[in-house]
Motif scaffolding. Structure first.
Motif, mmCIF file in Angstrom:
data_model
loop_
_atom_site.group_PDB
_atom_site.id
_atom_site.type_symbol
_atom_site.label_atom_id
_atom_site.label_comp_id
_atom_site.label_asym_id
_atom_site.label_seq_id
_atom_site.Cartn_x
_atom_site.Cartn_y
_atom_site.Cartn_z
ATOM 1 N N THR A 30 0.831 -1.208 0.000
ATOM 2 C CA THR A 30 0.000 0.000 0.000
ATOM 3 C C THR A 30 0.861 1.251 0.000
ATOM 4 O OG1 THR A 30 -0.227 -0.091 2.405
ATOM 5 C CG2 THR A 30 -2.003 -1.056 1.107
ATOM 6 N N CYS A 31 1.979 1.193 0.684
ATOM 7 C CA CYS A 31 2.887 2.329 0.693
ATOM 8 C C CYS A 31 3.510 2.509 -0.693
ATOM 9 C CB CYS A 31 3.969 2.140 1.743
ATOM 10 S SG CYS A 31 4.993 3.587 1.998
ATOM 11 N N GLN A 32 3.803 1.413 -1.379
ATOM 12 C CA GLN A 32 4.342 1.513 -2.738
ATOM 13 C C GLN A 32 3.332 2.180 -3.663
ATOM 14 O OE1 GLN A 32 6.211 -2.038 -4.310
ATOM 15 N NE2 GLN A 32 6.990 -2.578 -2.296
ATOM 16 N N ARG A 33 2.047 1.882 -3.485
ATOM 17 C CA ARG A 33 1.013 2.549 -4.285
ATOM 18 C C ARG A 33 0.959 4.038 -3.966
ATOM 19 N NH1 ARG A 33 -1.675 -2.429 -3.519
ATOM 20 N NH2 ARG A 33 -2.716 -1.691 -1.645
ATOM 21 N N ASP A 34 1.107 4.391 -2.689
ATOM 22 C CA ASP A 34 1.122 5.802 -2.305
ATOM 23 C C ASP A 34 2.331 6.526 -2.898
ATOM 24 O OD1 ASP A 34 -1.211 5.466 -0.881
ATOM 25 O OD2 ASP A 34 -0.209 5.304 1.072
ATOM 26 N N ILE A 35 3.465 5.839 -2.934
ATOM 27 C CA ILE A 35 4.664 6.413 -3.551
ATOM 28 C C ILE A 35 4.394 6.686 -5.027
ATOM 29 C CG2 ILE A 35 7.050 5.942 -4.245
ATOM 30 C CD1 ILE A 35 7.300 4.270 -1.647
ATOM 31 N N ALA A 36 3.791 5.722 -5.703
ATOM 32 C CA ALA A 36 3.473 5.893 -7.126
ATOM 33 C C ALA A 36 2.561 7.098 -7.334
ATOM 34 C CB ALA A 36 2.829 4.624 -7.688
ATOM 35 N N PHE A 37 1.560 7.250 -6.482
ATOM 36 C CA PHE A 37 0.653 8.388 -6.591
ATOM 37 C C PHE A 37 1.396 9.711 -6.393
ATOM 38 C CE2 PHE A 37 -2.229 11.452 -4.591
ATOM 39 C CZ PHE A 37 -3.137 11.613 -5.632
#
Length: 104
Positions: A30-37
């Motif tokens: 989930t943190c990786q998705r937030d980084i992508a965003f």
């Protein structure tokens, strides 16, 4: 999102994860998705990966990673890695500001 922005996003995210995610520190999905965003929201339009200073970006990410590893909490168990989120996301905001200052 155009192909150039996607290419920039992919390179920067890969570099961040490669530098930060190791045997002591892990980044959750989930943190990786937030980084992508975060990265996606800051990429300037009309730029290509080839136009960017790769050495400067790599250096900024390396310095960011070193500081993050120093500040990461120690895991309570030897079998587990520390999960970092809040410090990672706030640090990435600053990192992206260093790569692309406002107004660029």
């Amino acid at each position: 999102m155009d192909k150039n922005q996607l290419d920039i996003e992919r390179h920067i995210i890969k570099e961040i994860i490669d530098r930060v995610h190791d045997e002591q520190t892990r980044i959750s999905d989930t943190c990786q998705r937030d980084i992508a965003f975060l990265v996606r929201s800051r990429i300037p339009k009309g730029k290509t990966w080839e136009e960017l200073n790769h050495l400067e970006i790599r250096h900024l990410i390396e310095e960011f990673s070193k500081k993050l590893h120093q500040d990461a909490p120690k895991s309570k168990s030897h079998e587990k890695r520390a999960v970092i989120r809040r410090s990672l996301l706030s640090g990435i905001k600053k990192l992206l500001s260093d790569i692309w200052p406002f107004g660029e």
